[in-house]
Scaffold this active site. Sequence first.
Site, mmCIF file in Angstrom:
data_model
loop_
_atom_site.group_PDB
_atom_site.id
_atom_site.type_symbol
_atom_site.label_atom_id
_atom_site.label_comp_id
_atom_site.label_asym_id
_atom_site.label_seq_id
_atom_site.Cartn_x
_atom_site.Cartn_y
_atom_site.Cartn_z
ATOM 1 C CG HIS A 157 45.619 32.114 23.612
ATOM 2 N ND1 HIS A 157 46.719 31.388 23.247
ATOM 3 C CD2 HIS A 157 45.418 33.041 22.637
ATOM 4 C CE1 HIS A 157 47.170 31.847 22.078
ATOM 5 N NE2 HIS A 157 46.401 32.848 21.692
ATOM 6 C CD GLU A 160 45.888 28.729 25.391
ATOM 7 O OE1 GLU A 160 47.000 29.216 25.664
ATOM 8 O OE2 GLU A 160 45.511 28.488 24.233
ATOM 9 C CG HIS A 259 50.257 30.374 25.697
ATOM 10 N ND1 HIS A 259 49.380 30.865 24.773
ATOM 11 C CD2 HIS A 259 51.165 31.357 25.921
ATOM 12 C CE1 HIS A 259 49.739 32.092 24.434
ATOM 13 N NE2 HIS A 259 50.816 32.420 25.115
ATOM 14 C CD GLU A 335 51.585 26.404 24.392
ATOM 15 O OE1 GLU A 335 50.589 25.979 25.031
ATOM 16 O OE2 GLU A 335 51.493 27.094 23.359
HETATM 17 ZN ZN LIG Z 1 47.820 29.875 23.954
#
Ligand SMILES: [Zn+2]
Length: 628
Positions: A157, A160, A259, A335
């Site tokens: 992403h 990110e 992420h 994350e």
């Molecule tokens: Zn992501």
Amino acid sequence: MKKSLILAIAAALFSLTVQYIRAEEININTLIPVKIYITTHDDVYKFNALGVGIEELKDGYIEARVTREKIDELISSGWKVEGRTIEKVDPKIATQYHNYTQMTSFLDSIHSLYPAITKKVSIGKSVQNRDLWAFLVTDNPDSNENEAEVRLAANIHGDETVGRELCLAMIDSLTKVYGSIITIKDLVDSREIWFMPSLNPDGYELNQRYNANSMDLNRNFPVPDGSIGEDDTYNNEVETQRMIDFWSGKRGVLSLNYHGGALVANYPWDYTVVRCPDDALAKEVSLGYSRLNPPMYASTVFDSGVTNGWDWYYVYGSLQDWSYHVTSCLDITMEIGTKWPPASQLPSYWSDNREGMLYFIRQAGWGLQGIVTDSLTGLPINWASVVPFGIDKPVYTDTIGDYHRMLMTGQYDLIYSAIGYHEKWADEVRVRIDSVTNLDMQLAPILITGIVSDSGGGNPIPGALVEIVGLRSDTTDSGGTYQLRWNQDDYYSLKASAAGYTTVIYDSLKFENDSTINFSLSTDSGVAGRPGVNVFITRLEQPYPNPGRSGIHIRYQLAASGPAVLDIYDITGRRVKSLPQGTVPAGAVRTFTWDGSDRFGKKVSAGVYFCRLTALGIERSVRFIMLK
Ligand SMILES: [Zn+2]
């Protein structure tokens, strides 16, 4: 024309346009960023049917992008929908990160300083023609060694960005201290550590989640259920395809992809409520990372900072699911906090994640490992499969025959197999998750041997050519004998020819066991070849019906006469029933019906079972499912 007809034609044209619209023509501006409020967690599972892809799951709402029309539809079915603004990053802050040019020259400079332990590879180009960099840190980076492969990837992403900087920082650290800290040298020497700092360099430069075609790359991978991406209509974007090409050839053990937007280690599966075969292991390595990341471990949202993917929210087409499903590389979606924090906060992210990264690199090389070789030649076997009985997830050997299988601490029966070789079991092997257990294995090739002789006097014919048609051949020795490897998973013909004799061919042969095939050649040219010789193989067929309900039929055949036993095992490897078959004649196809009862006559519970045939000193096993 009537107005309604015109409308119908217009609608038909419109749907054709929509159907054939190309990915790069989709304009993201037609999608409006929204929050959709949810009341219970179960609400997140309703969005797929509504055609809404979840970007992020927040406390009490999801974030998505939908059309104006979809907003109206959602509101009229009772959902509370609100617009949301996309935070723009201050470009002054962003320049303190490594943009594409800076990242590329950073990698170049590290490689020029430490060429003996690094390698920079472009796995292909992005939509906007930027290189997708993979950076390897290991000793002897140009040779494939007996080392576990581990991958740390980030920035799929585009907005990110912290993981990208963590990858660069770890590359910097490992290479800098390699010469001075012995534990780091050992780690680098015994692993192949792949860093992929940016899987979406265009998205980074554009300051957006998506790639330059406005596609979410972490919804773009083939899904284990056979569909592609979120709505089964996505074509693989070029970044996705390059990643698939690159990693499919590897035998990766463990990986993570970074992420931002939450703080949790998310493990497979994302796409289904069913637990993955390595569920306990996936949770354990996620916990291993989280324990070393104090803010993650202290999470008030997730128990100990980890979650199963589906339990959080479903995702179709994630890198994580593809990686584990297709390549057996256990991938964790990591994350790690804010998507694009000020650069001044990067040092604290580094300190929160550094130990977890090192743990992942170490963990990838723990568990069971070894080298699988050919018992006759001693040469390594590539793509041999190693399966812990009861865990439906094989790992495969690399070109030099090495395999690496992380396992929870315990005792396992292991099945080694490869095309053209006899399957071999290693029973009751003790393995630990936090250290290395070595187990090399030799597999015996399936051999076809025999004598070529004269049909008149029975004398051996030296110098006759025996050929697996189209594959390989051998010439008979002075005793008329030949030997050939049958390393095929398919049907072939076997042909014998010699000067002055009529050629003989046996058609449609397939061997799963060593076999003797003799040829008797005639000098009489009036007699055609292809005599009616029966060749049998030992085989166990897939039980039917599968899944079974009131029972299943098991069909098998033996290459030679002998006693046979069928055993039924459950998924944990426990034998639930033994079914002795008595002595079975060679070549007879036997069908046995198991009524689904255990040794006490009680019906077994629903689930995955295995049937094992033991006869003539060999074993065959097949997997099937019993329903309630
Ligand atoms: Zn992501």
